[in-house]
Design a protein around this motif. Structure first.
Motif, PDB file in Angstrom:
ATOM      1  N   LEU A  10     -13.401  12.474  -3.843  1.00  0.00           N
ATOM      2  CA  LEU A  10     -12.298  12.056  -2.975  1.00  0.00           C
ATOM      3  C   LEU A  10     -12.634  10.954  -1.849  1.00  0.00           C
ATOM      4  CD1 LEU A  10     -10.131  15.193  -2.293  1.00  0.00           C
ATOM      5  CD2 LEU A  10      -9.657  13.068  -3.610  1.00  0.00           C
ATOM      6  N   LEU A  11     -13.908  11.031  -1.254  1.00  0.00           N
ATOM      7  CA  LEU A  11     -14.547  10.256  -0.224  1.00  0.00           C
ATOM      8  C   LEU A  11     -14.570   8.822  -0.514  1.00  0.00           C
ATOM      9  CD1 LEU A  11     -17.064  12.563   1.171  1.00  0.00           C
ATOM     10  CD2 LEU A  11     -14.589  12.241   1.774  1.00  0.00           C
ATOM     11  N   ALA A  12     -14.570   8.488  -2.112  1.00  0.00           N
ATOM     12  CA  ALA A  12     -14.598   7.154  -2.327  1.00  0.00           C
ATOM     13  C   ALA A  12     -13.533   6.302  -2.127  1.00  0.00           C
ATOM     14  CB  ALA A  12     -15.509   7.301  -3.811  1.00  0.00           C
ATOM     15  N   GLN A  13     -12.269   6.935  -2.037  1.00  0.00           N
ATOM     16  CA  GLN A  13     -11.147   6.159  -1.853  1.00  0.00           C
ATOM     17  C   GLN A  13     -10.287   6.820  -0.786  1.00  0.00           C
ATOM     18  OE1 GLN A  13      -9.837   3.576  -4.004  1.00  0.00           O
ATOM     19  NE2 GLN A  13     -11.926   3.699  -5.040  1.00  0.00           N
ATOM     20  N   PRO A  14     -10.805   6.624   0.542  1.00  0.00           N
ATOM     21  CA  PRO A  14      -9.845   7.015   1.796  1.00  0.00           C
ATOM     22  C   PRO A  14      -8.597   6.345   1.564  1.00  0.00           C
ATOM     23  CG  PRO A  14     -12.126   5.900   2.071  1.00  0.00           C
ATOM     24  CD  PRO A  14     -11.970   5.733   0.942  1.00  0.00           C
ATOM     25  N   HIS A  15      -7.690   7.356   2.024  1.00  0.00           N
ATOM     26  CA  HIS A  15      -6.129   7.181   2.079  1.00  0.00           C
ATOM     27  C   HIS A  15      -5.914   6.066   3.384  1.00  0.00           C
ATOM     28  CE1 HIS A  15      -6.545  10.678  -0.114  1.00  0.00           C
ATOM     29  NE2 HIS A  15      -5.573  10.125  -0.683  1.00  0.00           N
ATOM     30  N   ASN A  29      -1.596   0.931  13.170  1.00  0.00           N
ATOM     31  CA  ASN A  29      -2.071   0.865  12.041  1.00  0.00           C
ATOM     32  C   ASN A  29      -2.520   2.507  11.269  1.00  0.00           C
ATOM     33  OD1 ASN A  29      -3.420   0.037   9.641  1.00  0.00           O
ATOM     34  ND2 ASN A  29      -5.308  -0.543  10.673  1.00  0.00           N
ATOM     35  N   PHE A  30      -2.933   3.259  12.029  1.00  0.00           N
ATOM     36  CA  PHE A  30      -3.333   4.613  11.665  1.00  0.00           C
ATOM     37  C   PHE A  30      -1.959   5.360  11.376  1.00  0.00           C
ATOM     38  CE2 PHE A  30      -3.258   9.005  13.281  1.00  0.00           C
ATOM     39  CZ  PHE A  30      -3.992   9.753  12.328  1.00  0.00           C
ATOM     40  N   ARG A  31      -0.968   5.015  12.173  1.00  0.00           N
ATOM     41  CA  ARG A  31       0.386   5.662  11.884  1.00  0.00           C
ATOM     42  C   ARG A  31       1.057   4.985  10.646  1.00  0.00           C
ATOM     43  NH1 ARG A  31       1.455  10.251  12.991  1.00  0.00           N
ATOM     44  NH2 ARG A  31       3.713   9.811  12.984  1.00  0.00           N
ATOM     45  N   GLN A  32       0.973   3.786  10.530  1.00  0.00           N
ATOM     46  CA  GLN A  32       1.402   3.019   9.305  1.00  0.00           C
ATOM     47  C   GLN A  32       0.954   3.767   8.107  1.00  0.00           C
ATOM     48  OE1 GLN A  32       1.046  -1.089  10.316  1.00  0.00           O
ATOM     49  NE2 GLN A  32       3.057  -1.053  11.384  1.00  0.00           N
ATOM     50  N   GLN A  33      -0.591   3.710   7.897  1.00  0.00           N
ATOM     51  CA  GLN A  33      -1.033   4.361   6.928  1.00  0.00           C
ATOM     52  C   GLN A  33      -0.908   5.738   6.444  1.00  0.00           C
ATOM     53  OE1 GLN A  33      -5.347   2.891   6.123  1.00  0.00           O
ATOM     54  NE2 GLN A  33      -5.167   1.820   8.221  1.00  0.00           N
ATOM     55  N   LEU A  34      -0.641   6.460   7.670  1.00  0.00           N
ATOM     56  CA  LEU A  34      -0.410   7.929   7.374  1.00  0.00           C
ATOM     57  C   LEU A  34       0.563   8.131   6.854  1.00  0.00           C
ATOM     58  CD1 LEU A  34      -1.700  10.684   8.080  1.00  0.00           C
ATOM     59  CD2 LEU A  34      -0.579  10.651  10.415  1.00  0.00           C
ATOM     60  N   ALA A  35       1.914   7.319   7.414  1.00  0.00           N
ATOM     61  CA  ALA A  35       3.205   7.491   6.823  1.00  0.00           C
ATOM     62  C   ALA A  35       3.143   7.009   5.170  1.00  0.00           C
ATOM     63  CB  ALA A  35       4.224   6.499   7.540  1.00  0.00           C
ATOM     64  N   ALA A  36       2.238   6.278   4.592  1.00  0.00           N
ATOM     65  CA  ALA A  36       2.245   5.690   3.575  1.00  0.00           C
ATOM     66  C   ALA A  36       1.254   6.783   2.375  1.00  0.00           C
ATOM     67  CB  ALA A  36       1.610   4.351   3.295  1.00  0.00           C
ATOM     68  N   CYS A  37       0.713   7.727   3.210  1.00  0.00           N
ATOM     69  CA  CYS A  37      -0.029   8.638   2.278  1.00  0.00           C
ATOM     70  C   CYS A  37       0.787   9.501   1.393  1.00  0.00           C
ATOM     71  CB  CYS A  37      -0.991   9.536   3.490  1.00  0.00           C
ATOM     72  SG  CYS A  37      -2.239   8.793   4.183  1.00  0.00           S
ATOM     73  N   PRO A  38       0.231   9.903   0.276  1.00  0.00           N
ATOM     74  CA  PRO A  38       0.930  10.822  -0.547  1.00  0.00           C
ATOM     75  C   PRO A  38       1.387  12.284   0.319  1.00  0.00           C
ATOM     76  CG  PRO A  38      -1.191  10.299  -1.417  1.00  0.00           C
ATOM     77  CD  PRO A  38      -1.423   9.814  -0.077  1.00  0.00           C
ATOM     78  N   ALA A  39       2.456  12.991  -0.088  1.00  0.00           N
ATOM     79  CA  ALA A  39       2.754  13.939   0.752  1.00  0.00           C
ATOM     80  C   ALA A  39       2.118  15.239   0.501  1.00  0.00           C
ATOM     81  CB  ALA A  39       4.376  14.294   0.245  1.00  0.00           C
ATOM     82  N   MET A  60      -4.694  10.121  18.090  1.00  0.00           N
ATOM     83  CA  MET A  60      -5.019  10.388  16.740  1.00  0.00           C
ATOM     84  C   MET A  60      -5.406  11.729  16.367  1.00  0.00           C
ATOM     85  SD  MET A  60      -6.345   6.232  15.648  1.00  0.00           S
ATOM     86  CE  MET A  60      -7.883   6.608  16.212  1.00  0.00           C
ATOM     87  N   GLY A  61      -6.327  11.895  16.861  1.00  0.00           N
ATOM     88  CA  GLY A  61      -6.732  13.410  16.771  1.00  0.00           C
ATOM     89  C   GLY A  61      -5.617  14.549  16.591  1.00  0.00           C
ATOM     90  N   THR A  62      -5.023  14.527  17.641  1.00  0.00           N
ATOM     91  CA  THR A  62      -3.577  15.155  17.833  1.00  0.00           C
ATOM     92  C   THR A  62      -2.854  15.239  16.597  1.00  0.00           C
ATOM     93  OG1 THR A  62      -3.882  15.218  20.124  1.00  0.00           O
ATOM     94  CG2 THR A  62      -1.806  15.876  19.096  1.00  0.00           C
ATOM     95  N   ASP A  63      -2.651  13.951  16.021  1.00  0.00           N
ATOM     96  CA  ASP A  63      -1.774  13.753  14.893  1.00  0.00           C
ATOM     97  C   ASP A  63      -2.298  14.417  13.857  1.00  0.00           C
ATOM     98  OD1 ASP A  63      -0.026  12.321  16.413  1.00  0.00           O
ATOM     99  OD2 ASP A  63      -0.589  10.364  15.668  1.00  0.00           O
ATOM    100  N   ILE A  64      -3.723  14.379  13.470  1.00  0.00           N
ATOM    101  CA  ILE A  64      -4.639  15.212  12.478  1.00  0.00           C
ATOM    102  C   ILE A  64      -4.333  16.514  12.700  1.00  0.00           C
ATOM    103  CG2 ILE A  64      -6.990  15.498  11.464  1.00  0.00           C
ATOM    104  CD1 ILE A  64      -5.730  12.729  10.826  1.00  0.00           C
ATOM    105  N   ARG A  65      -4.527  17.144  13.902  1.00  0.00           N
ATOM    106  CA  ARG A  65      -4.356  18.440  14.200  1.00  0.00           C
ATOM    107  C   ARG A  65      -3.177  19.131  13.645  1.00  0.00           C
ATOM    108  NH1 ARG A  65      -7.184  17.343  19.098  1.00  0.00           N
ATOM    109  NH2 ARG A  65      -9.293  18.082  18.910  1.00  0.00           N
ATOM    110  N   LEU A  66      -1.982  18.296  14.149  1.00  0.00           N
ATOM    111  CA  LEU A  66      -0.799  18.673  14.097  1.00  0.00           C
ATOM    112  C   LEU A  66      -0.308  18.704  12.348  1.00  0.00           C
ATOM    113  CD1 LEU A  66       1.118  16.965  17.023  1.00  0.00           C
ATOM    114  CD2 LEU A  66       0.853  19.227  16.652  1.00  0.00           C
ATOM    115  N   LEU A  67      -0.867  17.835  11.655  1.00  0.00           N
ATOM    116  CA  LEU A  67      -0.565  17.697  10.330  1.00  0.00           C
ATOM    117  C   LEU A  67      -1.329  18.751   9.584  1.00  0.00           C
ATOM    118  CD1 LEU A  67       0.740  16.051   7.798  1.00  0.00           C
ATOM    119  CD2 LEU A  67      -1.367  14.574   7.887  1.00  0.00           C
ATOM    120  N   ARG A  68      -2.447  19.172   9.887  1.00  0.00           N
ATOM    121  CA  ARG A  68      -3.309  20.097   9.493  1.00  0.00           C
ATOM    122  C   ARG A  68      -2.688  21.331   9.595  1.00  0.00           C
ATOM    123  NH1 ARG A  68      -8.045  19.075  11.518  1.00  0.00           N
ATOM    124  NH2 ARG A  68      -7.781  20.190  13.401  1.00  0.00           N
ATOM    125  N   ASP A  69      -2.388  21.448  10.862  1.00  0.00           N
ATOM    126  CA  ASP A  69      -1.654  23.080  11.448  1.00  0.00           C
ATOM    127  C   ASP A  69      -0.461  23.223  10.817  1.00  0.00           C
ATOM    128  OD1 ASP A  69      -3.934  23.345  12.705  1.00  0.00           O
ATOM    129  OD2 ASP A  69      -3.022  22.896  14.932  1.00  0.00           O
TER     130      ASP A  69
END
Length: 188
Positions: A10-15, A29-39, A60-69
């Motif tokens: 998976l690391l060879a093709q970052p989302h 840019n991070f938020r746009q790419q995150l919105a385009a990621c698979p669900a 950005m880190g808080t967005d990651i934590r919230l998504l993960r949590d």
């Protein structure tokens, strides 16, 4: 280094691919790419940065934590080439077991910096609030920095005190050393 370079396909093709200064433009840019990621499924976030705004990195880190949590998704961090300053702040949002670096990548961790010129002028009593406000800014910035340092070393072989003692001198860490210190899971 891992015995099998294809152990983490998976690391060879970052989302999400982030490059450059950690700033408002990177966050957008991070938020746009995150919105385009698979669900569903694991997400990979790659970053190369010489640093930037630590508060944007924290956002950005808080967005990651919230998504993960809130979704339970696995989200992997991939540092490429340089993960300096605010990049390390961003990395601290990922658990150690979800952090990877590419070969020859360097981390750089340092203390937050402040450059401020103050003019103290006027009646003495009117000078006190300005000085107190600056002191509070410094104290709270140190507290935020220490929170990030604790997150960065959580689950690693590096103590908070070791990191705090090395940070004033810009601590550069090569990928393999970061792996050996337990700051990242592996080097690819």
């Amino acid at each position: 280094m891992t015995d099998d370079p294809k152990r983490y396909p998976l690391l060879a093709q970052p989302h999400i691919r982030l490059l450059g200064t950690v700033d408002d433009a990177m966050y957008q840019n991070f938020r746009q790419q995150l919105a385009a990621c698979p669900a569903d499924g694991t997400l990979v976030v790659a970053i190369t940065t010489l640093g930037g705004d630590p508060e944007v990195a924290r956002a950005m880190g808080t967005d990651i934590r919230l998504l993960r949590d809130y979704t339970g998704r696995e989200i992997l961090f991939l540092g490429k080439v340089a993960v300096y300053s605010a990049g390390a702040t961003f990395m601290s949002a990922f658990p150690v077991e979800h952090r990877f670096l590419t070969r020859r990548t360097r981390l750089m961790i340092h203390e937050r910096k402040l450059q401020k010129t103050m003019t103290i002028e006027g009646p003495l009593r009117s000078c006190v609030p300005t000085l107190k406000a600056t002191l509070h800014e410094i104290e709270h910035s140190i507290a935020i920095e220490e929170e990030g340092f604790r997150d960065l070393v959580a689950g690693s072989n590096v103590s908070f005190d070791d990191l705090r003692s090395k940070a004033p001198n810009n601590w550069y860490i090569e990928a393999e050393e970061a792996r050996d210190l337990g700051l990242v899971l592996d080097v690819i």
